[in-house]
Write a protein that holds these residues in place. Structure first.
Motif, short mmCIF file in Angstrom:
data_model
loop_
_atom_site.label_atom_id
_atom_site.label_comp_id
_atom_site.label_asym_id
_atom_site.label_seq_id
_atom_site.Cartn_x
_atom_site.Cartn_y
_atom_site.Cartn_z
N UNK A 158 29.17 25.52 36.08
CA UNK A 158 30.30 26.42 36.25
C UNK A 158 31.57 25.74 35.77
N UNK A 159 32.34 26.49 34.99
CA UNK A 159 33.58 25.98 34.41
C UNK A 159 34.76 26.84 34.85
N UNK A 160 35.86 26.20 35.19
CA UNK A 160 37.08 26.97 35.35
C UNK A 160 37.89 26.84 34.07
N UNK A 161 38.72 27.84 33.84
CA UNK A 161 39.49 27.89 32.61
C UNK A 161 40.84 28.54 32.88
N UNK A 162 41.82 28.14 32.08
CA UNK A 162 43.18 28.64 32.22
C UNK A 162 43.54 29.45 30.98
N UNK A 163 44.02 30.66 31.21
CA UNK A 163 44.32 31.53 30.09
C UNK A 163 45.49 30.99 29.27
N UNK B 262 40.09 20.33 37.03
CA UNK B 262 39.02 19.53 37.62
C UNK B 262 38.30 20.37 38.66
N UNK B 263 37.02 20.65 38.37
CA UNK B 263 36.21 21.44 39.30
C UNK B 263 35.54 20.54 40.34
N UNK B 264 35.24 21.12 41.48
CA UNK B 264 34.49 20.43 42.52
C UNK B 264 33.75 21.47 43.35
N UNK C 42 37.77 33.38 24.40
CA UNK C 42 38.82 33.05 23.44
C UNK C 42 40.22 33.17 24.05
N UNK C 43 40.33 33.86 25.16
CA UNK C 43 41.64 34.00 25.80
C UNK C 43 42.03 32.76 26.59
N UNK C 44 41.10 31.84 26.75
CA UNK C 44 41.33 30.66 27.58
C UNK C 44 41.47 29.41 26.72
N UNK C 45 42.56 28.71 26.92
CA UNK C 45 42.85 27.54 26.10
C UNK C 45 42.40 26.23 26.73
N UNK C 46 42.29 26.22 28.05
CA UNK C 46 42.01 24.96 28.74
C UNK C 46 40.80 25.14 29.65
N UNK C 47 39.95 24.10 29.63
CA UNK C 47 38.69 24.16 30.36
C UNK C 47 38.47 22.89 31.17
N UNK C 48 37.82 23.05 32.30
CA UNK C 48 37.39 21.89 33.07
C UNK C 48 36.11 21.32 32.51
N UNK C 49 35.64 20.27 33.15
CA UNK C 49 34.45 19.58 32.67
C UNK C 49 33.17 20.22 33.20
N UNK C 50 33.29 21.07 34.18
CA UNK C 50 32.14 21.79 34.71
C UNK C 50 31.56 21.13 35.95
N UNK C 51 30.95 21.94 36.80
CA UNK C 51 30.26 21.44 37.98
C UNK C 51 28.92 22.17 38.09
#
Length: 126
Positions: free
Chosen positions: A94-99, A5-7, A111-120
């Motif tokens: 802007x999105x954060x992502x987890x490898x 969750x981005x903020x 492609x190295x990132x499996x999980x993404x936030x919804x963006x801010x």
């Protein structure tokens, strides 16, 4: 289930600063590299910055090097992006992502990132 969750997004004048945060849950945060990506209107999503699982290694897109700083707090399960000297061309979602794989160094490719936030949304006015 991993959640990101981005903020911290908003409207800022050119030359100003913003700090984005991403709160993670659902797996052992400290084992995974994290990244920030952005997508401007009409453009493809692009890499901004990444940080290794330990926080000991970072890398940045050339367009933000020297202006943006990525950091992580493994005790709080958060990753942040400090953005200084903002330009109109930094306007994007802007999105954060987890490898996906553990103990990564922070890849540049999506492609190295499996999980993404919804963006801010970050909007920089000139």
């Amino acid at each position: 289930q991993v959640q990101l969750v981005e903020s911290g997004g908003g409207l800022v004048q050119a030359g100003g600063s913003l700090r984005l945060s991403c709160a993670a849950s659902g797996r052992t945060f400290s084992n995974y590299a994290m990244g920030w990506f952005r997508q401007a209107p009409g453009k493809e999503r692009e890499f901004v910055a990444a940080i290794s699982w330990s926080g000991g290694s970072t890398n940045y897109a050339d367009s933000v090097k020297g202006r943006f700083t990525i950091s992580r707090d493994n005790a709080k399960n958060t990753v942040s992006l400090q953005m200084n000297s903002l330009k109109s061309e930094d306007t994007a979602v802007y999105y954060c992502a987890s490898q996906g794989l553990a103990y990564g160094m922070g890849a540049r490719g999506e492609r190295s990132y499996n999980y993404w936030g919804q963006g801010t949304q970050v909007t920089v006015s000139s």
